[in-house]
Design an enzyme around this catalytic site. Sequence first.
Site, short mmCIF file in Angstrom:
data_model
loop_
_atom_site.label_atom_id
_atom_site.label_comp_id
_atom_site.label_asym_id
_atom_site.label_seq_id
_atom_site.Cartn_x
_atom_site.Cartn_y
_atom_site.Cartn_z
N ASP A 129 0.84 -1.19 0.00
CA ASP A 129 0.00 0.00 0.00
C ASP A 129 0.88 1.24 0.00
O ASP A 129 2.08 1.16 0.27
CB ASP A 129 -0.89 -0.02 1.26
CG ASP A 129 -1.73 1.23 1.38
OD1 ASP A 129 -2.33 1.63 0.38
OD2 ASP A 129 -1.77 1.83 2.48
N SER A 130 0.26 2.39 -0.21
CA SER A 130 0.99 3.66 -0.14
C SER A 130 1.47 3.95 1.28
O SER A 130 2.27 4.84 1.48
CB SER A 130 0.09 4.80 -0.60
OG SER A 130 -1.07 4.86 0.21
N CYS A 173 -4.11 -1.18 -2.13
CA CYS A 173 -4.20 0.28 -2.27
C CYS A 173 -5.05 0.53 -3.50
O CYS A 173 -4.77 -0.01 -4.58
CB CYS A 173 -2.80 0.86 -2.46
SG CYS A 173 -2.78 2.62 -2.85
N CYS A 198 -11.18 3.76 -0.96
CA CYS A 198 -9.86 4.19 -0.47
C CYS A 198 -9.65 3.50 0.87
O CYS A 198 -10.59 3.37 1.66
CB CYS A 198 -9.83 5.71 -0.32
SG CYS A 198 -8.32 6.32 0.47
N1 DGL Z 1 -3.96 3.58 -0.04
C1 DGL Z 1 -4.39 4.80 -0.68
C2 DGL Z 1 -5.64 4.50 -1.50
O1 DGL Z 1 -6.39 3.62 -1.14
C3 DGL Z 1 -4.59 5.85 0.36
C4 DGL Z 1 -4.63 7.25 -0.15
C5 DGL Z 1 -3.35 7.77 -0.79
O2 DGL Z 1 -2.28 7.17 -0.68
O3 DGL Z 1 -3.46 8.86 -1.40
O4 DGL Z 1 -5.90 5.10 -2.49
#
Ligand code: DGL
Length: 283
Positions: free
Chosen positions: A20-21, A83, A194
């Site tokens: 994930d981010s 993500c 998200c």
């Molecule tokens: N994990 C990202 C997503 O679901 C979280 C938000 C992001 O990194 O901008 O899009």
Amino acid sequence: MAQERPDIRDPIDLPIGMFDSGIGGLTVLHECLVAMPSEDFVYFGDTARFPYGPRSRAELELFADQIAGFLERTGVKLIVVACYSATAAALSHLQERLATPIVGVVMPGARAAVQTSRYRRIGVMATEATVASGSYVRAIHGLDAGADIYQQACPGLAEFIQEGDVGSREVADAVRSFVAPLRQKRPDVVIMGCTHYPLVAALLQRQLGRNVTLVNPAAEVAREVETVLERQGLARRDDREGDYRFYCTGDVEAFRAVGARFLQMPLDEVVGVSLDELAAASP
Ligand code: DGL
């Protein structure tokens, strides 16, 4: 062309990789830990480059390549792109390049939404990158070409949730500003597209109204992972409690502190990975 799968030990014994981010994907890991208690998991959070929402497709493809390459090298039997922004921008790209089976988070939620919606009016709340990719529109229309889809980008909302107390007045006001235009379209189902949004599910539900069904795709993703492992003969059969460990690109202590709120389980082993190390793992 996808690469040949590298020679592997007994693949059943390998962990499931997930990335994930940052820490938001821990809401997806949470569901997977509950659904598949005997499996091991390796989670990679790219906290140094959070947020992904404002980034371009090219950047997200590059990051996804690096992280999936890193996970493949550690040895995983399946990769979950936990993500929504990364799935929307880079899932097909990864599937074309890697040999390991890959599950994204967009299709499972789209399927649940189509199955749930009686009036075929589906709302999607997501980051700018996810909305711009059109992934939800393609996924939903692939299942029901006649469904009406209302996408609402929520710039900054994930950052807000990550930083703050999810019950603050500021978060409530931010949620209200994104829900108001969506509510006017009268969706009967809204997808929380998200990783961070399930943490404000109560605020969303209150502002959308009780007649709207909120879909949290994380539980559907866990079901999809289980099904893929089962069908490919990769699911563990032994009665054991699996373990889980973490890598992150940013501050390890911050990951541990904020992560526990998202995972709702203890976080023990967290290992820091530099962006240089990660770049070297690109396939
Ligand atoms: N994990 C990202 C997503 O679901 C979280 C938000 C992001 O990194 O901008 O899009």
